[in-house]
Design a protein around this motif. Structure first.
Motif, short mmCIF file in Angstrom:
data_model
loop_
_atom_site.label_atom_id
_atom_site.label_comp_id
_atom_site.label_asym_id
_atom_site.label_seq_id
_atom_site.Cartn_x
_atom_site.Cartn_y
_atom_site.Cartn_z
N GLY A 1 4.34 -11.82 -4.22
CA GLY A 1 3.84 -10.85 -5.23
C GLY A 1 3.15 -12.26 -5.24
N ARG A 2 3.53 -13.81 -5.56
CA ARG A 2 2.30 -15.05 -5.94
C ARG A 2 1.53 -14.65 -5.22
N GLU A 3 1.31 -14.61 -4.24
CA GLU A 3 0.11 -14.28 -3.94
C GLU A 3 -0.58 -12.65 -3.64
N GLY A 4 -0.38 -11.87 -4.29
CA GLY A 4 -0.98 -10.71 -4.55
C GLY A 4 -0.84 -9.82 -4.02
N THR A 5 -0.27 -9.59 -3.14
CA THR A 5 0.51 -8.93 -2.30
C THR A 5 1.99 -7.33 -3.66
N ARG A 6 1.50 -6.64 -3.57
CA ARG A 6 1.86 -4.92 -3.78
C ARG A 6 3.61 -4.41 -3.85
N ALA A 7 3.65 -4.97 -2.10
CA ALA A 7 4.58 -3.96 -1.43
C ALA A 7 4.70 -4.34 -0.67
N ALA A 8 6.38 -4.17 -0.11
CA ALA A 8 6.78 -5.25 1.16
C ALA A 8 7.78 -3.65 1.94
N ILE A 9 7.96 -4.15 2.65
CA ILE A 9 9.47 -3.22 3.85
C ILE A 9 9.74 -3.84 4.12
N VAL A 10 11.27 -3.83 4.04
CA VAL A 10 12.37 -5.06 3.75
C VAL A 10 13.19 -4.04 5.21
N TYR B 1 6.05 -9.09 -11.06
CA TYR B 1 3.87 -8.78 -9.75
C TYR B 1 4.61 -7.76 -9.69
N CYS B 2 5.54 -6.19 -9.52
CA CYS B 2 5.17 -5.28 -9.25
C CYS B 2 5.03 -5.03 -8.18
N LEU B 3 5.75 -6.02 -7.74
CA LEU B 3 5.13 -5.72 -6.15
C LEU B 3 6.97 -4.33 -5.83
N ARG B 4 6.64 -3.65 -4.80
CA ARG B 4 7.18 -2.24 -4.90
C ARG B 4 8.09 -2.72 -3.60
N ILE B 5 9.29 -2.41 -3.32
CA ILE B 5 10.03 -3.29 -1.38
C ILE B 5 10.60 -1.73 -1.61
N LEU B 6 10.34 -0.80 -0.66
CA LEU B 6 11.59 -0.43 0.73
C LEU B 6 12.54 -0.61 0.95
N GLY B 7 13.94 -0.45 0.93
CA GLY B 7 14.44 -0.98 1.79
C GLY B 7 15.42 -1.40 0.48
N PRO B 8 16.25 -2.37 1.13
CA PRO B 8 16.30 -3.08 2.29
C PRO B 8 16.85 -2.24 3.35
N ASN B 9 17.85 -2.93 4.57
CA ASN B 9 18.10 -2.02 5.47
C ASN B 9 18.20 -0.72 5.96
N CYS B 10 16.56 -0.59 6.04
CA CYS B 10 16.03 1.05 6.62
C CYS B 10 14.60 0.91 8.19
N ILE B 11 14.66 1.95 8.23
CA ILE B 11 13.80 1.52 9.49
C ILE B 11 12.35 1.31 9.38
N GLY B 12 11.90 1.58 8.24
CA GLY B 12 10.23 1.86 8.36
C GLY B 12 9.29 3.17 7.44
N LEU B 13 8.37 2.83 7.68
CA LEU B 13 7.54 3.94 7.18
C LEU B 13 6.23 4.50 8.01
#
Length: 910
Positions: free
Chosen positions: A90-99, A118-130
């Motif tokens: 978030g501090r570096e400027g990333t705005r989405a993550a898949i955990v 940072y309004c960093l959006r998170i998919l997951g945790p404990n998921c297969i992904g996207l």
């Protein structure tokens, strides 16, 4: 509720894999392989302090060494590292993550706290992904990449994702996006529905749901999405055993299945039972225009297959079309004398391609039919592919002639008909392997059409506003809670119901047998008989313990009944406190149907209403329907129509039809009661007698809880905000009611548009549009008060609509776009000012931080009014004829608004 930054999740330009690995079979290695081989055109970066390169690709030790912040990160590292990594991203400027990581436990809260600044959006945790095959993105550890297509699949089960991708690939089904939600710490079903609703690469949305969280958010998003494209859902846990499995699998509570049905129906979603049905429905809805009705004609070369399909249709309570005389005559001219002369249309086993073509041509011209199912059994007289090509040609000719009734096909068999099925698929004609699948496909079309129709239906206008004594009901509720009771007596419950205009059979309380005698004597002066019931805070169902005596025709028999009940009840329930007796007139309505109307708080969707067959056998009959409040007259009728008891209410033999309008009115009044008094946690009106003379509540009970100490779950659907209604003065004389719009305002809206000049129409819609369909006006009048508001001005002299102001909020509910339109002959009278003032006051109260609009430069009066309200104005890049105006409540704290009398609204685009 927000879709902010979800574009970085589903369509990133750069992706970093944190936890990339060279260890074969690990999650980090599998995700890396999928990312690198999926065809993603963007930049892929690898992060792991253990490596300087993996498979010849550079790998950095930390996020700080990436140089440029990735749009999206995929994280496959141990749980304890997740909060720190999210904060760094978030501090570096990333705005989405898949955990992908499982087992975060309490670390989830730390992870979310790190992301929120940072309004960093998170998919997951404990998921297969996207997976987004249309851009070659496979940010998952699925074993197989999906094909590219236009279906979006969103699932709460990661394991199911991998199975579905494999299953779909074998059938040539492709996806725009495949999303594994995991534990939904941040991005959930509602967010994805909002995002996919406007995704141009997605034609239909498929959901696998185990449990809904944040029900109001989900239903608001689902309703919006369903108005734009098909949304089809499989919900697991339909039965108790499955529901328990779903609970343990997702860590969320699964509400009752009937409650889910009610919620899906209210939102316009199509529910199916199996994954096969899910994809079949998606393909059918993609290839078939919306049905104009529900009547099906079956065309077959095998009588047995036609009869099977007809039986299966009737098993679903579907409708077989009745062919009209002209159609029968036309078929006689093109078919042999031995054809079936009815529906199913059996063209006999020796049918050639010409017979198929001629019969289908006639049937597609039949106005008494809404769709045709063509069946084919393999024969030696015609090849399956020739017959299929003939059907394709006939369908094309019908479309050219503007005859658009859908055609579905079912070529029975296996190897002999495979090529025929490919022909149908290539020409986008639905095809099925069995008659059962074909009929199921048709009924899915019917279900979807019904859902869309219900979304757009307009309730009848109220003859008069319902008048309630809400204060009396609130006082009664407060007195009960002050006495530290939660279970409300029948008499007290009836008092509360009566305050909301619900007809009741009033009872008098008797402390002992002597008072029973006195009250019974008074009742019997005007009634043939009376009823005596025990009053106990410990016994909810009095008849179960012999605590009700009916048809008592003398005071002596009433006294005797009270003694006998005391003796019996104390023997079977020695623990129960008995406060006394309720004595009331015996209601004799021989034609009445016993109904139950109830309410409880569902663990997922909050307050939920019930309607069904009542009486002592209510739990045995199990004939009921659920619905989410608020109800209007239309929704109440739909609720009644879902039950079997509705047929009794319609009348039969010598029984006249019940006064259904009165029953509908009671349902709406109960809905309003529940909404206004959140202390109510349970309600049973049973029985409510309903006959040709009206309705009357015979017995009722209620359970309360303090809203301050124990708040009730909120309503899943935001009710009509009647408190925003006000009466204002119109300049030049007269009064105007300013209130939020209602669905039953559609007729007024139609007349309103007829009074708008072409020039005002052009300025409002930036076009000369004057043709206004029911669907268009329904979108304007049937709004979701959770994310939209429209104030209308009604002339109190004649009830005519004078003007409208509208605010449509983004899903995050902080930014919105507005518009105003005032009747052309009523401008320059302050109407636009009043409507805009109401709208901005509402926006401020809802916490909206920005309201904007687009105005044509010719609309000088609108621009001047906006300036006086404190809107900032700037040019629209690329269009010199437009201006963007923006209002922020924070900017207005110290700016007074001075009204100019002759400014009027004109119009504005939204």
């Amino acid at each position: 509720m927000t879709v902010r930054n979800l574009n970085y999740l589903t369509a990133p330009h750069t992706v970093a894999l944190i936890g990339a690995s060279a260890r074969s079979g690990s999650v980090g290695s599998t995700v890396m392989h999928n990312l690198l081989t999926g065809g993603f055109a963007g930049t892929i970066q690898l992060v792991n302090p253990k490596y300087r390169e993996i498979g010849g690709r550079p790998c950095v030790a930390s996020i700080a060494e990436l140089g440029e912040a990735p749009d999206m990160a995929v994280i496959a590292t141990p749980p304890q590292t997740i909060p720190r990594l999210i904060e760094e991203l978030g501090r570096e400027g990333t705005r989405a993550a898949i955990v992908l990581t499982a087992g975060l436990g309490d670390l989830k809260e730390q992870m979310l706290a790190a992301s929120q600044p940072y309004c960093l959006r998170i998919l997951g945790p404990n998921c297969i992904g996207l997976m987004a095959p249309t851009i070659g993105l496979n940010a998952s550890f699925a074993s197989r990449a999906p094909l590219s297509g236009d279906l979006a699949f969103v699932s709460q089960s990661g394991a199911l994702i991998t199975a579905v991708v494999d299953w779909a690939a074998g059938r040539g089904i492709g996806f725009s996006q495949v999303v594994s939600l995991g534990e939904m710490a941040d991005v959930d079903l509602g967010d994805m529905l909002d995002h996919l609703a406007t995704d141009r690469s997605t034609r239909a949305i498929l959901l696998y749901i185990e449990a809904v969280t944040h029900a109001p958010k989900f239903l608001s998003a689902a309703r919006r999405a369903a108005r734009l494209k098909p949304v089809i859902v499989v919900k697991s846990g339909r039965h108790a055993g499955g529901a328990h499995a779903a609970l343990s699998h997702t860590g969320a509570l699964a509400g009752s299945d009937a409650a889910y049905n009610a919620a899906f129906r209210r939102s316009g979603l199509l529910r199916v039972k199996t994954l096969d049905d899910l994809f079949a429905a998606a393909e059918t809805l993609a290839r078939v225009p919306r049905l104009g009705g529900e009547r099906l004609t079956i065309l077959t070369n095998g009588g047995g297959a036609g009869v099977l399909a007809s039986d299966e249709l009737q098993d679903f309570e579907g409708r077989l079309a009745v062919l009209d005389t002209g159609t029968l005559t036309a078929l006689d001219q093109v078919l042999p004398p031995t054809w079936s002369h009815g529906n199913p249309v059996d063209i006999i086993g020796d049918a050639d391609t010409a017979r198929y073509a001629n019969a289908l041509h006639v049937l597609l011209s039949d106005e008494q039919s809404d769709a045709v199912l063509v069946l084919h059994c393999p024969t030696a007289t015609v090849s399956a592919t020739e017959a299929a090509s003939t059907v394709v040609d006939a369908v094309a000719k019908a479309r050219d002639a503007a005859r658009n009734n859908p055609v579905l096909t079912c070529w029975l068999g296996d190897a002999a008909v495979k090529d025929a099925r490919k022909i149908f698929a290539q020409n986008k004609i639905p095809t099925f392997e069995t008659t059962s699948e074909a009929v199921t496909g048709f009924m899915q079309l019917v279900g979807y059409a019904r859902a869309q129709t219900e979304l757009m239906q307009v309730p009848p206008s109220m003859a008069a506003e319902r008048i309630y004594d809400a204060t009396a009901a609130a006082n009664e509720i407060e007195n009960i809670l002050v006495s530290r009771r939660s279970v409300v007596s029948a008499s007290e419950t009836k008092t509360i119901l009566a305050a909301y205009g619900i007809p009741i059979n009033r009872a008098a309380f008797a402390r002992d047998a002597a008072e029973v005698r006195k009250i019974a004597s008074n009742i019997l002066r005007s009634s043939r008989a009376c009823v005596v019931k025990i009053v106990s805070p410990d016994i909810s169902h009095k008849s179960d313990v012999g605590g009700v005596r009916l048809g008592l025709e003398s005071a002596e028999s009433a006294v005797r009944a009270s003694h006998e009940m005391i003796e019996h009840v104390t023997s079977v329930r020695p623990d129960a406190r008995i406060d006394g007796f309720a004595v009331e007139p015996m209601i004799s309505r021989p034609h009445a149907v016993e109904i139950i109307i109830g309410m409880n708080v569902d663990q997922t969707f909050g307050p939920m209403m019930l309607f069904g067959a009542g009486g002592v056998a209510v739990e045995v009959m199990r004939d009921s329907a659920l619905a989410l409040p608020p109800l209007d007259a239309l929704l109440a009728r739909q609720m009644i129509g879902e039950t079997r008891v509705a047929r009794l209410l319609a009348g039969y033999r010598d029984r006249p039809a019940a006064k259904l309008d009165d029953l509908v009115d009671v349902l709406v009044r109960v809905s309003d009661l529940i909404i206004a008094h959140p202390e109510i946690r349970e309600l049973d009106i049973n029985p409510l007698l309903v006959d040709e003379n009206g309705v009357i509540a015979i017995d009722a009970r209620m359970k309360l809880a303090s809203e301050a100490a124990n708040p009730r779950m909120p309503l899943s659907i935001r009710p009509y905000p009647s408190h925003l209604q006000q009466i204002v003065q119109i300049e030049g004389g007269g009064e105007m009611t300013v209130r939020p719009i209602r669905p039953d305002d559609e007729p007024s809206y139609t007349r309103f548009f007829a009074a708008i000049s072409p020039d005002d129409m052009r300025l409002r819609f930036f076009s000369g549009r004057r043709s206004l369909s029911h669907e268009f006006i329904a979108h304007l009048t049937q709004i979701d008060y959770a994310r939209e508001m429209a104030f209308i001005g009604i002339d109190n002299r004649n009830g005519e609509l004078l003007g409208v102001s509208r605010l449509v909020l983004d899903p995050d509910l902080t930014h919105g776009e507005f518009g105003i339109l005032v009747r052309s002959d009523m401008q320059a009278r302050g109407i636009g000012w009043q409507l805009l003032e109401a709208l901005l006051k509402y926006a401020r109260g809802e916490g909206v931080t920005q309201v904007k609009g687009i105005v044509h430069v010719e609309n000088k009066k609108m621009l001047e009014m906006a300036r006086q309200f404190g809107f900032a104005c700037k040019s629209v890049e690329g269009d010199a004829a437009l201006r963007e105006i923006v209002w922020r409540p924070a900017d207005m704290e110290t700016k007074p608004i001075a009204k100019v009398a002759d400014v009027h609204s004109g119009s504005l685009s939204i």
